[in-house]
Design a protein around this motif. Structure first.
Motif, short mmCIF file in Angstrom:
data_model
loop_
_atom_site.label_atom_id
_atom_site.label_comp_id
_atom_site.label_asym_id
_atom_site.label_seq_id
_atom_site.Cartn_x
_atom_site.Cartn_y
_atom_site.Cartn_z
N GLN A 157 0.82 -1.22 0.00
CA GLN A 157 0.00 0.00 0.00
C GLN A 157 0.85 1.26 0.00
N ALA A 164 1.74 1.63 -3.71
CA ALA A 164 0.57 1.77 -4.57
C ALA A 164 -0.20 3.05 -4.31
N VAL A 201 -2.76 3.37 -2.25
CA VAL A 201 -4.17 3.07 -2.00
C VAL A 201 -4.26 2.26 -0.72
N THR A 236 -8.52 -1.65 -0.65
CA THR A 236 -8.61 -1.54 -2.11
C THR A 236 -7.74 -2.58 -2.79
N SER A 239 -9.07 -5.58 -5.30
CA SER A 239 -8.75 -5.34 -6.71
C SER A 239 -7.64 -6.20 -7.26
N ALA A 292 -8.60 -1.40 -11.82
CA ALA A 292 -8.93 -0.09 -11.27
C ALA A 292 -9.64 0.75 -12.34
N ARG A 321 -8.82 3.64 -13.33
CA ARG A 321 -7.81 4.35 -14.13
C ARG A 321 -6.65 3.42 -14.44
N THR A 362 -3.53 3.69 -12.09
CA THR A 362 -3.71 3.09 -10.76
C THR A 362 -3.56 1.58 -10.81
N ASP A 393 0.16 0.78 -10.99
CA ASP A 393 0.83 1.00 -9.71
C ASP A 393 0.51 -0.12 -8.71
N MET A 394 -0.74 -0.56 -8.67
CA MET A 394 -1.10 -1.61 -7.72
C MET A 394 -0.45 -2.94 -8.07
N LYS A 401 0.92 -0.13 -18.91
CA LYS A 401 -0.36 0.58 -18.95
C LYS A 401 -1.28 -0.05 -19.99
#
Length: 216
Positions: free
Chosen positions: A87, A90, A92, A96, A100, A118, A120, A123, A126-127, A158
């Motif tokens: 976290q 990330a 978040v 989350t 996710s 996510a 976006r 996001t 990143d997670m 991405k």
């Protein structure tokens, strides 16, 4: 006489019965396609990014041990011990990440896929990268006991398109479901006799024989 709801519905029901038999099929297909398209149009897009890590055995371990620990790390990746560290990178909350992030492993390869979803794309990237990084560090801390290391095989990139279905696909699915329901309603609809066809004679039950009909 009181105008009850049933009496008000009778003219409408009578008009419905006079509709052609195929109208149920057409109506079901149209309504299903309309609802499916609306669902796909108003559902927020979701993006999925995936990172991969691979289990590498040390000199004291075998490839079979690496595959076994890859299965174990795939289950550990969504636990609090790993998500608590992830976290921070990330950005978040742990909740989350728990909702996710999903992992997948293969019995034939010592690899763990970490996927994050996510609204976006950034996001999601990143997670996925944060959880794979935290999992790699967790495996490094226990390397002395497991004799297996986790190495990052591929970082998440991405995504270029949403992972959920488009409105065209949901419209097609909805039209198919609506057409199926309309066809079932058509099959369940009672068949009306055509013009010039005599109704089938009602079954009759023979009456009891009289004394005059009994043979002597």
């Amino acid at each position: 006489m009181t105008d009850t709801p049933t009496r008000r519905l009778r003219p409408f029901l009578a008009r419905v019965r006079r509709l052609p038999a195929w109208s149920a099929l057409v109506t079901g297909t149209f309504v299903g396609g309309l609802l499916g398209g609306a669902y796909g149009l108003f559902t927020p897009p979701e993006y999925t990014a995936t990172a991969y890590v691979v289990a590498v055995p040390t000199d004291k371990a075998t490839p079979d041990a690496a595959r076994g620990f890859a299965q174990a790390y795939g289950r550990v990746a969504t636990q609090l011990a790993v998500l608590g560290d992830a976290q921070v990178w990330a950005g978040v909350p742990v909740r989350t990440l728990r909702d996710s992030v999903r992992t997948a492993t293969s019995p034939d390869a010592p690899m763990v896929a970490v996927s994050a979803t996510a609204p976006r794309p950034g996001t999601a990237v990143d997670m996925a990268n944060a959880v794979s990084r935290a999992l790699t560090r967790h495996a490094e801390d226990t390397k002395g006991n497991t004799q297996v290391r986790l190495v990052q095989f591929s970082r998440a990139v991405k995504p270029g398109a949403p992972a959920n279905a488009s409105s065209a696909v949901t419209s097609l699915v909805g039209a198919s479901a609506g057409g199926l329901l309309g066809g079932l309603a058509l099959l369940a609809r009672p068949r009306r006799a055509g013009r010039g066809e005599d109704p089938a004679p009602a079954a009759s039950v023979p009456g009891p024989a009289t004394a005059a009909d009994v043979p002597r």
